[in-house]
Design a protein around this motif. Structure first.
Motif, mmCIF file in Angstrom:
data_model
loop_
_atom_site.group_PDB
_atom_site.id
_atom_site.type_symbol
_atom_site.label_atom_id
_atom_site.label_comp_id
_atom_site.label_asym_id
_atom_site.label_seq_id
_atom_site.Cartn_x
_atom_site.Cartn_y
_atom_site.Cartn_z
ATOM 1 N N ARG A 185 32.728 0.797 -27.475
ATOM 2 C CA ARG A 185 31.526 1.388 -26.877
ATOM 3 C C ARG A 185 30.319 1.203 -27.785
ATOM 4 O O ARG A 185 29.211 0.949 -27.321
ATOM 5 C CB ARG A 185 31.791 2.875 -26.609
ATOM 6 N N GLN A 186 30.541 1.308 -29.089
ATOM 7 C CA GLN A 186 29.435 1.168 -30.047
ATOM 8 C C GLN A 186 29.032 -0.282 -30.259
ATOM 9 O O GLN A 186 27.919 -0.553 -30.712
ATOM 10 C CB GLN A 186 29.825 1.800 -31.383
ATOM 11 N N LEU A 187 29.924 -1.203 -29.955
ATOM 12 C CA LEU A 187 29.640 -2.617 -30.173
ATOM 13 C C LEU A 187 28.961 -3.276 -28.975
ATOM 14 O O LEU A 187 28.674 -4.464 -29.007
ATOM 15 C CB LEU A 187 30.938 -3.366 -30.506
ATOM 16 N N ARG A 188 28.714 -2.519 -27.910
ATOM 17 C CA ARG A 188 27.967 -3.071 -26.793
ATOM 18 C C ARG A 188 26.529 -3.340 -27.202
ATOM 19 O O ARG A 188 25.969 -2.686 -28.062
ATOM 20 C CB ARG A 188 27.995 -2.098 -25.614
ATOM 21 N N THR A 190 23.734 -2.675 -25.871
ATOM 22 C CA THR A 190 22.790 -1.569 -25.725
ATOM 23 C C THR A 190 22.879 -0.559 -26.850
ATOM 24 O O THR A 190 21.947 0.197 -27.094
ATOM 25 C CB THR A 190 23.026 -0.850 -24.387
ATOM 26 N N ALA A 191 24.029 -0.534 -27.552
ATOM 27 C CA ALA A 191 24.212 0.437 -28.630
ATOM 28 C C ALA A 191 23.873 -0.138 -29.991
ATOM 29 O O ALA A 191 23.804 0.595 -30.976
ATOM 30 C CB ALA A 191 25.658 0.958 -28.635
ATOM 31 N N MET A 192 23.676 -1.456 -30.054
ATOM 32 C CA MET A 192 23.416 -2.104 -31.330
ATOM 33 C C MET A 192 21.922 -2.292 -31.537
ATOM 34 O O MET A 192 21.148 -2.365 -30.587
ATOM 35 C CB MET A 192 24.128 -3.459 -31.388
ATOM 36 N N ALA A 195 17.826 -3.384 -36.597
ATOM 37 C CA ALA A 195 17.161 -2.730 -37.721
ATOM 38 C C ALA A 195 18.179 -2.135 -38.689
ATOM 39 O O ALA A 195 19.312 -1.813 -38.308
ATOM 40 C CB ALA A 195 16.239 -1.626 -37.213
ATOM 41 N N TYR A 196 17.781 -2.019 -39.958
ATOM 42 C CA TYR A 196 18.587 -1.287 -40.925
ATOM 43 C C TYR A 196 18.472 0.206 -40.635
ATOM 44 O O TYR A 196 17.499 0.668 -40.049
ATOM 45 C CB TYR A 196 18.123 -1.586 -42.349
ATOM 46 N N ALA A 197 19.474 0.951 -41.055
ATOM 47 C CA ALA A 197 19.539 2.364 -40.702
ATOM 48 C C ALA A 197 19.335 3.241 -41.927
ATOM 49 O O ALA A 197 19.145 2.761 -43.043
ATOM 50 C CB ALA A 197 20.884 2.664 -40.041
ATOM 51 N N GLN A 395 28.841 0.883 -42.471
ATOM 52 C CA GLN A 395 28.886 0.217 -41.176
ATOM 53 C C GLN A 395 28.583 1.203 -40.046
ATOM 54 O O GLN A 395 29.281 2.204 -39.857
ATOM 55 C CB GLN A 395 30.270 -0.406 -40.976
ATOM 56 N N LEU A 396 27.546 0.915 -39.273
ATOM 57 C CA LEU A 396 27.080 1.852 -38.254
ATOM 58 C C LEU A 396 28.030 2.027 -37.074
ATOM 59 O O LEU A 396 28.256 3.159 -36.638
ATOM 60 C CB LEU A 396 25.701 1.438 -37.754
ATOM 61 N N PRO A 397 28.604 0.949 -36.497
ATOM 62 C CA PRO A 397 29.505 1.176 -35.356
ATOM 63 C C PRO A 397 30.674 2.096 -35.707
ATOM 64 O O PRO A 397 31.035 2.976 -34.906
ATOM 65 C CB PRO A 397 29.977 -0.235 -35.000
ATOM 66 N N ALA A 398 31.263 1.909 -36.867
ATOM 67 C CA ALA A 398 32.389 2.768 -37.264
ATOM 68 C C ALA A 398 31.920 4.208 -37.478
ATOM 69 O O ALA A 398 32.641 5.160 -37.144
ATOM 70 C CB ALA A 398 33.035 2.227 -38.529
#
Length: 521
Positions: A185-188, A190-192, A195-197, A395-398
Protein backbone atom coordinates in the motif's frame (compact mmCIF):
# COMPACT_ATOMS: atom_id res chain seq x y z
CA UNK A 1 3.70 -4.87 -30.67
CA UNK A 2 3.19 -7.56 -28.05
CA UNK A 3 1.16 -6.64 -24.99
CA UNK A 4 3.46 -5.23 -22.30
CA UNK A 5 6.49 -4.87 -24.61
CA UNK A 6 8.45 -1.67 -25.22
CA UNK A 7 10.12 -0.12 -28.23
CA UNK A 8 13.49 -1.10 -26.79
CA UNK A 9 12.38 -4.72 -26.53
CA UNK A 10 11.15 -4.77 -30.14
CA UNK A 11 14.38 -3.18 -31.30
CA UNK A 12 16.30 -5.78 -29.35
CA UNK A 13 14.33 -8.61 -30.96
CA UNK A 14 15.04 -7.22 -34.43
CA UNK A 15 18.73 -6.63 -33.73
CA UNK A 16 19.22 -10.03 -32.16
CA UNK A 17 17.57 -11.67 -35.12
CA UNK A 18 19.72 -9.59 -37.50
CA UNK A 19 22.92 -10.47 -35.65
CA UNK A 20 22.17 -14.18 -35.55
CA UNK A 21 21.12 -14.37 -39.23
CA UNK A 22 24.09 -12.29 -40.37
CA UNK A 23 26.58 -14.36 -38.42
CA UNK A 24 25.04 -17.62 -39.59
CA UNK A 25 25.45 -16.37 -43.17
CA UNK A 26 29.11 -15.46 -42.64
CA UNK A 27 30.01 -18.45 -40.45
CA UNK A 28 27.95 -21.42 -41.70
CA UNK A 29 30.29 -23.96 -40.07
CA UNK A 30 29.31 -22.58 -36.66
CA UNK A 31 25.58 -22.46 -37.32
CA UNK A 32 24.87 -25.22 -34.81
CA UNK A 33 26.48 -23.27 -31.96
CA UNK A 34 24.83 -19.93 -32.68
CA UNK A 35 21.31 -19.40 -31.38
CA UNK A 36 19.22 -16.36 -30.57
CA UNK A 37 19.61 -16.70 -26.77
CA UNK A 38 23.39 -16.56 -27.22
CA UNK A 39 23.18 -13.37 -29.25
CA UNK A 40 20.54 -11.90 -26.94
CA UNK A 41 23.15 -12.03 -24.21
CA UNK A 42 25.71 -10.37 -26.47
CA UNK A 43 23.17 -7.73 -27.44
CA UNK A 44 22.57 -6.87 -23.76
CA UNK A 45 26.32 -6.60 -23.22
CA UNK A 46 26.67 -4.45 -26.32
CA UNK A 47 23.94 -2.04 -25.19
CA UNK A 48 25.16 -1.82 -21.59
CA UNK A 49 28.89 -1.61 -22.36
CA UNK A 50 30.01 1.92 -21.57
CA UNK A 51 33.06 3.29 -23.38
CA UNK A 52 33.54 7.03 -22.94
CA UNK A 53 34.90 8.57 -26.17
CA UNK A 54 35.79 12.09 -25.07
CA UNK A 55 38.78 12.68 -27.36
CA UNK A 56 38.56 11.78 -31.06
CA UNK A 57 42.36 11.80 -31.33
CA UNK A 58 42.87 8.56 -29.36
CA UNK A 59 39.75 6.52 -30.02
CA UNK A 60 41.45 3.09 -30.00
CA UNK A 61 43.19 3.93 -26.73
CA UNK A 62 39.95 5.00 -25.10
CA UNK A 63 38.19 1.81 -26.20
CA UNK A 64 41.13 -0.24 -24.90
CA UNK A 65 41.13 1.54 -21.52
CA UNK A 66 37.34 1.31 -21.20
CA UNK A 67 37.24 -2.43 -21.90
CA UNK A 68 40.26 -3.05 -19.67
CA UNK A 69 38.57 -1.22 -16.79
CA UNK A 70 35.40 -3.30 -17.24
CA UNK A 71 37.49 -6.50 -17.14
CA UNK A 72 39.50 -5.52 -14.07
CA UNK A 73 36.38 -4.25 -12.27
CA UNK A 74 34.79 -7.69 -12.68
CA UNK A 75 31.97 -6.55 -14.99
CA UNK A 76 33.47 -8.75 -17.72
CA UNK A 77 34.53 -12.08 -16.24
CA UNK A 78 36.77 -14.94 -17.31
CA UNK A 79 35.26 -16.98 -20.14
CA UNK A 80 32.74 -14.34 -21.18
CA UNK A 81 32.59 -13.37 -24.85
CA UNK A 82 32.91 -9.73 -25.84
CA UNK A 83 30.89 -8.27 -28.73
CA UNK A 84 32.24 -8.74 -32.27
CA UNK A 85 34.38 -5.83 -33.40
CA UNK A 86 31.95 -4.99 -36.22
CA UNK A 87 28.99 -4.70 -33.83
CA UNK A 88 30.87 -2.63 -31.24
CA UNK A 89 32.15 -0.36 -33.97
CA UNK A 90 28.59 0.29 -35.16
CA UNK A 91 27.47 0.90 -31.57
CA UNK A 92 30.23 3.46 -30.97
CA UNK A 93 30.13 5.03 -34.41
CA UNK A 94 33.78 4.30 -35.21
CA UNK A 95 35.61 2.19 -37.77
CA UNK A 96 35.94 -1.56 -37.29
CA UNK A 97 39.73 -1.28 -37.58
CA UNK A 98 39.79 1.07 -34.58
CA UNK A 99 37.96 -1.49 -32.40
CA UNK A 100 40.18 -4.29 -33.75
CA UNK A 101 43.29 -2.38 -32.64
CA UNK A 102 41.89 -2.10 -29.09
CA UNK A 103 41.10 -5.83 -29.09
CA UNK A 104 44.64 -6.61 -30.28
CA UNK A 105 46.15 -4.59 -27.41
CA UNK A 106 44.02 -6.46 -24.88
CA UNK A 107 44.99 -9.77 -26.49
CA UNK A 108 48.67 -8.86 -26.32
CA UNK A 109 48.22 -8.01 -22.64
CA UNK A 110 46.73 -11.44 -22.03
CA UNK A 111 43.24 -10.24 -21.07
CA UNK A 112 41.58 -11.48 -24.27
CA UNK A 113 41.99 -14.65 -26.29
CA UNK A 114 40.80 -15.04 -29.89
CA UNK A 115 39.11 -18.31 -30.78
CA UNK A 116 38.84 -17.71 -34.51
CA UNK A 117 35.31 -17.51 -35.81
CA UNK A 118 33.90 -18.22 -32.35
CA UNK A 119 34.97 -14.73 -31.25
CA UNK A 120 37.12 -13.15 -28.53
CA UNK A 121 36.82 -14.13 -24.87
CA UNK A 122 38.01 -12.69 -21.55
CA UNK A 123 40.84 -14.49 -19.77
CA UNK A 124 43.16 -13.92 -16.79
CA UNK A 125 40.77 -11.30 -15.34
CA UNK A 126 40.76 -12.86 -11.87
CA UNK A 127 44.56 -13.05 -11.77
CA UNK A 128 44.93 -9.41 -12.80
CA UNK A 129 42.37 -8.28 -10.20
CA UNK A 130 44.22 -10.15 -7.46
CA UNK A 131 47.52 -8.57 -8.51
CA UNK A 132 45.95 -5.11 -8.49
CA UNK A 133 44.40 -5.74 -5.05
CA UNK A 134 47.80 -6.81 -3.69
CA UNK A 135 49.30 -3.58 -4.98
CA UNK A 136 46.51 -1.57 -3.35
CA UNK A 137 47.11 -3.30 -0.02
CA UNK A 138 50.65 -1.98 -0.09
CA UNK A 139 49.43 1.63 -0.17
CA UNK A 140 49.81 3.18 3.30
CA UNK A 141 46.43 4.81 3.85
CA UNK A 142 46.07 5.41 7.58
CA UNK A 143 42.73 5.40 9.42
CA UNK A 144 42.26 7.22 12.71
CA UNK A 145 44.38 5.63 15.39
CA UNK A 146 41.32 4.70 17.46
CA UNK A 147 40.31 2.07 14.88
CA UNK A 148 43.60 0.22 15.18
CA UNK A 149 43.07 -0.42 18.87
CA UNK A 150 39.42 -1.44 18.87
CA UNK A 151 38.60 -4.95 19.98
CA UNK A 152 36.38 -6.33 17.26
CA UNK A 153 33.21 -8.01 18.60
CA UNK A 154 33.31 -11.76 18.09
CA UNK A 155 31.72 -12.82 14.80
CA UNK A 156 28.22 -14.19 14.82
CA UNK A 157 28.04 -17.94 15.13
CA UNK A 158 26.90 -19.88 12.07
CA UNK A 159 23.53 -21.58 12.30
CA UNK A 160 23.45 -25.11 13.70
CA UNK A 161 20.95 -27.98 13.55
CA UNK A 162 20.02 -27.15 17.15
CA UNK A 163 20.23 -23.38 17.20
CA UNK A 164 20.57 -21.80 20.65
CA UNK A 165 22.25 -18.64 19.36
CA UNK A 166 21.43 -15.36 21.07
CA UNK A 167 19.42 -12.50 19.59
CA UNK A 168 17.59 -14.43 16.86
CA UNK A 169 13.79 -14.24 16.67
CA UNK A 170 11.72 -16.90 14.92
CA UNK A 171 11.15 -15.66 11.36
CA UNK A 172 8.34 -18.19 10.87
CA UNK A 173 6.24 -16.24 13.40
CA UNK A 174 6.48 -13.02 11.39
CA UNK A 175 3.12 -12.01 9.78
CA UNK A 176 4.44 -11.86 6.22
CA UNK A 177 1.05 -11.59 4.51
CA UNK A 178 -0.23 -8.74 6.65
CA UNK A 179 3.10 -6.91 6.41
CA UNK A 180 3.28 -7.37 2.64
CA UNK A 181 -0.18 -5.83 2.20
CA UNK A 182 0.73 -2.83 4.34
CA UNK A 183 4.05 -2.32 2.57
CA UNK A 184 2.50 -2.70 -0.89
CA UNK A 185 0.00 0.00 0.00
CA UNK A 186 2.86 2.37 0.81
CA UNK A 187 4.73 1.54 -2.39
CA UNK A 188 1.91 2.71 -4.64
CA UNK A 189 2.67 5.77 -6.72
CA UNK A 190 0.15 7.91 -4.87
CA UNK A 191 1.82 7.20 -1.53
CA UNK A 192 5.37 7.85 -2.69
CA UNK A 193 7.13 11.18 -2.97
CA UNK A 194 10.37 12.30 -4.56
CA UNK A 195 11.18 14.60 -1.64
CA UNK A 196 13.39 13.82 1.34
CA UNK A 197 11.52 13.48 4.61
CA UNK A 198 11.88 14.57 8.22
CA UNK A 199 15.03 13.02 9.72
CA UNK A 200 13.11 12.43 12.96
CA UNK A 201 10.94 9.87 11.20
CA UNK A 202 7.49 9.38 9.75
CA UNK A 203 5.05 11.52 11.82
CA UNK A 204 2.49 8.75 12.17
CA UNK A 205 5.09 6.22 13.28
CA UNK A 206 6.46 8.60 15.91
CA UNK A 207 2.95 9.01 17.30
CA UNK A 208 2.40 5.25 17.20
CA UNK A 209 5.67 4.52 18.99
CA UNK A 210 4.90 7.07 21.71
CA UNK A 211 1.53 5.41 22.34
CA UNK A 212 2.99 1.91 22.16
CA UNK A 213 5.73 2.47 24.77
CA UNK A 214 3.34 4.47 26.92
CA UNK A 215 0.88 1.58 27.08
CA UNK A 216 3.33 -1.34 27.18
CA UNK A 217 6.16 0.18 29.26
CA UNK A 218 4.75 3.24 31.01
CA UNK A 219 7.17 5.55 29.19
CA UNK A 220 5.95 9.15 29.21
CA UNK A 221 6.61 10.42 25.70
CA UNK A 222 5.02 12.47 22.95
CA UNK A 223 5.64 12.15 19.22
CA UNK A 224 8.05 15.09 19.38
CA UNK A 225 10.25 13.10 21.79
CA UNK A 226 10.64 10.15 19.38
CA UNK A 227 13.40 9.76 16.79
CA UNK A 228 13.13 6.79 14.39
CA UNK A 229 16.43 4.96 13.82
CA UNK A 230 17.93 1.96 12.06
CA UNK A 231 17.68 -0.17 15.20
CA UNK A 232 19.21 0.34 18.64
CA UNK A 233 22.79 0.51 17.36
CA UNK A 234 22.17 3.68 15.38
CA UNK A 235 20.40 5.22 18.36
CA UNK A 236 23.54 4.66 20.44
CA UNK A 237 25.68 6.11 17.66
CA UNK A 238 23.59 9.28 17.47
CA UNK A 239 23.84 9.77 21.23
CA UNK A 240 27.60 9.32 21.04
CA UNK A 241 27.87 11.88 18.24
CA UNK A 242 25.84 14.45 20.16
CA UNK A 243 27.11 14.00 23.72
CA UNK A 244 30.62 12.55 23.73
CA UNK A 245 33.91 14.39 23.41
CA UNK A 246 37.10 12.36 22.84
CA UNK A 247 38.34 11.23 26.23
CA UNK A 248 34.93 11.29 27.95
CA UNK A 249 34.35 8.31 30.21
CA UNK A 250 31.51 5.91 29.43
CA UNK A 251 30.44 3.16 31.84
CA UNK A 252 29.05 -0.11 30.51
CA UNK A 253 27.91 -3.30 32.23
CA UNK A 254 30.36 -6.16 32.79
CA UNK A 255 29.54 -8.57 31.26
CA UNK A 256 27.63 -6.61 28.68
CA UNK A 257 26.74 -5.94 25.08
CA UNK A 258 29.96 -5.80 22.98
CA UNK A 259 28.62 -3.74 20.01
CA UNK A 260 27.68 -0.88 22.35
CA UNK A 261 31.08 -0.94 24.03
CA UNK A 262 32.96 -0.84 20.72
CA UNK A 263 30.73 1.89 19.34
CA UNK A 264 31.49 4.25 22.25
CA UNK A 265 35.18 3.47 21.88
CA UNK A 266 34.98 4.42 18.21
CA UNK A 267 33.86 7.89 19.30
CA UNK A 268 37.06 8.23 21.30
CA UNK A 269 35.46 7.60 24.68
CA UNK A 270 37.27 5.90 27.57
CA UNK A 271 34.99 2.93 28.17
CA UNK A 272 35.09 1.35 31.62
CA UNK A 273 33.30 -1.94 32.43
CA UNK A 274 31.36 -1.85 35.70
CA UNK A 275 30.48 -5.16 37.42
CA UNK A 276 26.92 -6.48 37.63
CA UNK A 277 25.67 -8.27 40.74
CA UNK A 278 22.34 -9.83 41.71
CA UNK A 279 20.65 -6.40 41.69
CA UNK A 280 22.11 -5.10 38.46
CA UNK A 281 24.83 -2.56 37.76
CA UNK A 282 26.90 -1.81 40.87
CA UNK A 283 26.41 1.96 41.14
CA UNK A 284 29.11 2.23 43.82
CA UNK A 285 31.71 1.11 41.26
CA UNK A 286 30.96 3.93 38.81
CA UNK A 287 33.93 6.30 38.30
CA UNK A 288 33.15 9.80 39.53
CA UNK A 289 33.94 11.43 36.18
CA UNK A 290 31.64 9.21 34.11
CA UNK A 291 29.83 11.20 31.44
CA UNK A 292 27.46 8.49 30.21
CA UNK A 293 26.16 5.16 31.60
CA UNK A 294 24.78 2.47 29.30
CA UNK A 295 22.51 -0.08 31.03
CA UNK A 296 19.97 -2.83 30.24
CA UNK A 297 17.93 -2.75 33.47
CA UNK A 298 14.83 -4.73 32.44
CA UNK A 299 16.76 -7.81 31.31
CA UNK A 300 20.49 -7.38 31.78
CA UNK A 301 22.43 -8.54 28.77
CA UNK A 302 23.57 -11.29 28.90
CA UNK A 303 22.92 -12.46 32.48
CA UNK A 304 19.17 -11.75 32.43
CA UNK A 305 19.16 -10.05 35.84
CA UNK A 306 16.47 -7.43 36.52
CA UNK A 307 17.79 -4.26 38.15
CA UNK A 308 16.18 -3.85 41.58
CA UNK A 309 14.05 -0.79 42.44
CA UNK A 310 16.64 0.36 45.00
CA UNK A 311 19.44 0.11 42.44
CA UNK A 312 17.39 2.04 39.88
CA UNK A 313 16.83 4.88 42.31
CA UNK A 314 20.50 4.86 43.27
CA UNK A 315 21.58 5.10 39.64
CA UNK A 316 19.24 7.98 38.90
CA UNK A 317 20.38 9.82 42.02
CA UNK A 318 24.03 9.25 41.11
CA UNK A 319 23.47 10.63 37.58
CA UNK A 320 21.76 13.73 38.96
CA UNK A 321 24.59 14.45 41.41
CA UNK A 322 27.33 13.79 38.83
CA UNK A 323 25.63 15.58 35.93
CA UNK A 324 25.75 12.36 33.90
CA UNK A 325 23.49 10.85 31.25
CA UNK A 326 21.92 7.37 31.24
CA UNK A 327 21.06 5.33 28.15
CA UNK A 328 18.36 2.78 28.98
CA UNK A 329 18.35 -0.01 26.40
CA UNK A 330 15.01 -1.74 26.92
CA UNK A 331 15.64 -4.56 24.43
CA UNK A 332 13.28 -7.56 24.47
CA UNK A 333 11.07 -5.82 27.06
CA UNK A 334 7.92 -6.96 25.23
CA UNK A 335 8.67 -10.57 26.15
CA UNK A 336 8.07 -10.89 29.89
CA UNK A 337 6.95 -14.26 31.23
CA UNK A 338 6.72 -13.73 34.97
CA UNK A 339 7.23 -11.37 37.86
CA UNK A 340 5.91 -7.86 38.25
CA UNK A 341 7.21 -5.51 35.56
CA UNK A 342 9.22 -2.70 37.10
CA UNK A 343 8.90 0.90 36.01
CA UNK A 344 11.51 1.96 33.50
CA UNK A 345 14.36 4.28 34.43
CA UNK A 346 12.84 6.73 31.97
CA UNK A 347 9.55 6.58 33.85
CA UNK A 348 11.27 7.13 37.21
CA UNK A 349 13.50 9.93 35.93
CA UNK A 350 12.53 13.41 37.13
CA UNK A 351 15.62 15.31 35.99
CA UNK A 352 15.58 14.53 32.26
CA UNK A 353 18.79 12.48 32.19
CA UNK A 354 17.56 9.20 30.70
CA UNK A 355 17.52 8.46 26.96
CA UNK A 356 15.30 5.49 26.18
CA UNK A 357 16.29 3.13 23.33
CA UNK A 358 14.03 0.52 21.78
CA UNK A 359 13.98 -1.69 18.70
CA UNK A 360 11.59 -3.76 16.61
CA UNK A 361 14.31 -6.23 15.62
CA UNK A 362 13.15 -9.02 17.93
CA UNK A 363 9.46 -8.11 17.94
CA UNK A 364 9.39 -8.29 14.12
CA UNK A 365 12.63 -8.98 12.22
CA UNK A 366 16.20 -7.61 12.42
CA UNK A 367 16.18 -7.19 8.62
CA UNK A 368 13.65 -4.35 8.88
CA UNK A 369 16.23 -2.19 10.70
CA UNK A 370 13.70 -0.12 12.64
CA UNK A 371 14.17 1.22 16.14
CA UNK A 372 13.66 4.42 18.09
CA UNK A 373 15.20 6.81 20.55
CA UNK A 374 13.25 8.84 23.10
CA UNK A 375 15.26 11.81 24.31
CA UNK A 376 14.78 14.83 26.59
CA UNK A 377 13.77 18.12 24.89
CA UNK A 378 17.21 19.77 25.21
CA UNK A 379 18.71 17.12 22.88
CA UNK A 380 15.97 16.90 20.22
CA UNK A 381 17.45 19.39 17.75
CA UNK A 382 20.99 18.00 17.97
CA UNK A 383 19.91 14.36 17.66
CA UNK A 384 17.71 15.20 14.68
CA UNK A 385 20.65 16.99 13.06
CA UNK A 386 22.96 14.03 13.77
CA UNK A 387 20.47 11.72 12.08
CA UNK A 388 20.25 14.05 9.09
CA UNK A 389 23.99 14.34 8.52
CA UNK A 390 24.56 10.58 8.80
CA UNK A 391 21.80 9.09 6.60
CA UNK A 392 19.01 11.72 6.50
CA UNK A 393 16.15 9.39 7.37
CA UNK A 394 15.12 5.75 7.62
CA UNK A 395 13.15 4.02 4.86
CA UNK A 396 9.76 5.74 4.61
CA UNK A 397 7.56 2.91 3.21
CA UNK A 398 8.58 0.58 6.04
CA UNK A 399 8.01 3.34 8.61
CA UNK A 400 4.53 4.06 7.30
CA UNK A 401 3.70 0.34 7.16
CA UNK A 402 4.83 -0.10 10.77
CA UNK A 403 2.68 2.84 11.87
CA UNK A 404 -0.37 1.14 10.36
CA UNK A 405 0.70 -2.19 11.82
CA UNK A 406 0.69 -0.65 15.30
CA UNK A 407 -2.44 1.49 14.91
CA UNK A 408 -4.63 -1.32 13.54
CA UNK A 409 -3.82 -3.54 16.52
CA UNK A 410 -1.81 -5.99 14.39
CA UNK A 411 1.30 -5.49 16.53
CA UNK A 412 -0.62 -6.22 19.73
CA UNK A 413 -2.04 -9.42 18.21
CA UNK A 414 1.39 -10.43 16.95
CA UNK A 415 2.90 -9.83 20.38
CA UNK A 416 0.28 -11.98 22.09
CA UNK A 417 1.01 -14.80 19.68
CA UNK A 418 4.80 -14.60 19.92
CA UNK A 419 4.75 -14.07 23.68
CA UNK A 420 2.82 -17.33 24.14
CA UNK A 421 5.22 -19.20 21.89
CA UNK A 422 8.39 -17.81 23.46
CA UNK A 423 6.98 -18.38 26.95
CA UNK A 424 6.60 -22.09 26.14
CA UNK A 425 10.18 -22.24 24.89
CA UNK A 426 11.45 -20.37 27.94
CA UNK A 427 9.67 -22.78 30.28
CA UNK A 428 10.75 -25.88 28.38
CA UNK A 429 14.39 -24.78 28.15
CA UNK A 430 14.50 -24.02 31.88
CA UNK A 431 12.92 -27.36 32.77
CA UNK A 432 15.12 -29.43 30.47
CA UNK A 433 18.26 -27.70 31.69
CA UNK A 434 17.36 -28.55 35.28
CA UNK A 435 16.52 -32.12 34.27
CA UNK A 436 19.70 -32.83 32.32
CA UNK A 437 22.21 -30.51 34.03
CA UNK A 438 20.73 -29.52 37.38
CA UNK A 439 23.72 -30.96 39.23
CA UNK A 440 26.26 -29.37 36.90
CA UNK A 441 25.17 -25.86 35.88
CA UNK A 442 23.73 -22.96 37.83
CA UNK A 443 20.81 -21.44 35.96
CA UNK A 444 20.46 -17.69 36.53
CA UNK A 445 16.94 -16.29 37.15
CA UNK A 446 15.29 -15.03 33.97
CA UNK A 447 11.73 -13.79 33.47
CA UNK A 448 12.01 -11.95 30.15
CA UNK A 449 13.73 -11.79 26.79
CA UNK A 450 14.75 -14.46 24.31
CA UNK A 451 17.67 -16.06 26.14
CA UNK A 452 18.81 -17.30 29.51
CA UNK A 453 22.18 -17.92 31.09
CA UNK A 454 23.84 -20.81 32.94
CA UNK A 455 27.17 -20.67 34.75
CA UNK A 456 29.71 -23.37 35.54
CA UNK A 457 30.47 -23.41 39.30
CA UNK A 458 33.87 -24.99 38.67
CA UNK A 459 36.42 -25.40 35.91
CA UNK A 460 36.68 -21.83 34.60
CA UNK A 461 37.76 -20.94 31.08
CA UNK A 462 39.18 -24.35 30.20
CA UNK A 463 35.97 -26.13 31.11
CA UNK A 464 33.92 -23.57 29.19
CA UNK A 465 36.01 -24.07 26.06
CA UNK A 466 35.95 -27.85 26.31
CA UNK A 467 32.20 -28.15 26.83
CA UNK A 468 31.44 -25.60 24.10
CA UNK A 469 33.59 -27.47 21.61
CA UNK A 470 31.78 -30.72 22.40
CA UNK A 471 28.43 -28.96 22.01
CA UNK A 472 29.40 -27.62 18.59
CA UNK A 473 30.60 -31.08 17.55
CA UNK A 474 27.10 -32.36 18.37
CA UNK A 475 25.49 -29.75 16.08
CA UNK A 476 24.35 -27.54 18.94
CA UNK A 477 24.87 -23.78 18.60
CA UNK A 478 25.72 -22.37 22.04
CA UNK A 479 27.59 -19.17 22.92
CA UNK A 480 30.17 -18.84 25.66
CA UNK A 481 29.43 -16.39 28.47
CA UNK A 482 33.07 -15.23 28.53
CA UNK A 483 32.74 -13.60 25.07
CA UNK A 484 30.63 -10.84 26.65
CA UNK A 485 33.30 -9.65 29.08
CA UNK A 486 35.48 -6.65 28.24
CA UNK A 487 38.11 -7.62 30.80
CA UNK A 488 39.10 -10.91 32.40
CA UNK A 489 35.93 -13.01 32.76
CA UNK A 490 34.80 -13.58 36.33
CA UNK A 491 32.11 -16.09 35.32
CA UNK A 492 32.06 -18.88 32.78
CA UNK A 493 29.11 -20.64 31.27
CA UNK A 494 26.68 -20.47 28.39
CA UNK A 495 24.14 -18.00 27.03
CA UNK A 496 21.31 -19.93 25.37
CA UNK A 497 18.81 -18.27 23.05
CA UNK A 498 15.45 -19.87 22.31
CA UNK A 499 14.13 -17.50 19.65
CA UNK A 500 15.42 -19.67 16.81
CA UNK A 501 14.65 -23.14 18.17
CA UNK A 502 11.24 -24.79 18.58
CA UNK A 503 10.03 -26.58 21.71
CA UNK A 504 10.58 -29.96 20.04
CA UNK A 505 14.12 -29.05 19.00
CA UNK A 506 14.87 -27.87 22.54
CA UNK A 507 14.07 -31.33 23.91
CA UNK A 508 16.13 -33.18 21.33
CA UNK A 509 18.99 -30.67 21.39
CA UNK A 510 19.50 -30.86 25.15
CA UNK A 511 19.17 -34.65 25.10
CA UNK A 512 21.93 -34.83 22.50
CA UNK A 513 23.99 -32.34 24.46
CA UNK A 514 23.77 -34.43 27.62
CA UNK A 515 24.75 -37.57 25.71
CA UNK A 516 27.66 -35.80 24.02
CA UNK A 517 29.08 -34.28 27.20
CA UNK A 518 28.77 -37.51 29.15
CA UNK A 519 31.82 -37.97 31.34
CA UNK A 520 33.05 -34.42 30.64
CA UNK A 521 30.51 -33.21 33.20
Amino acid sequence: MRSGSTGREDAKDKDVSFMSVTLRRHWPSHRARIDESHWAKLWDLLMDLHVDLQDRRDVAGQIYRGLRARILDGHLRDGEQIPPSRELAQRLGVSRNTVSVAYEWLTAEGLLVSRGRAGSFVQNASREREARAATARGVKLRPRAIWNGLQVPPPAMPSAPYDFRVGIPDATLFPFEAWSRLLARQLRTTAMTAAYADPSGHPELRESVARHVGISRGVRAEASDVLITHGAQQALDLVGRVLLEPGDRVAVEEPGYPPARVLFQSHGARVVPVPVDAEGLDVRALPADTRLVYVTPSHQFPLGIVMSPARRRALLDWARRRDAVIIEDDYDSEFRFGGRPLETLHGLDRSGRVLYVGSFSKVLLPALRLGFLIAPPPLRRELRLAKQVTDWHSQLPAQAALARFIDTGALARHLRKTRREYAQRHTRLSERLRHHFGDTFEQLPSVAGLHLCVTFPRGGARRERELTRKAHDAGIGIEELSRYFAGTPTRHGWVLGYGGVTVERIDEGLRRLRAKLGGAL
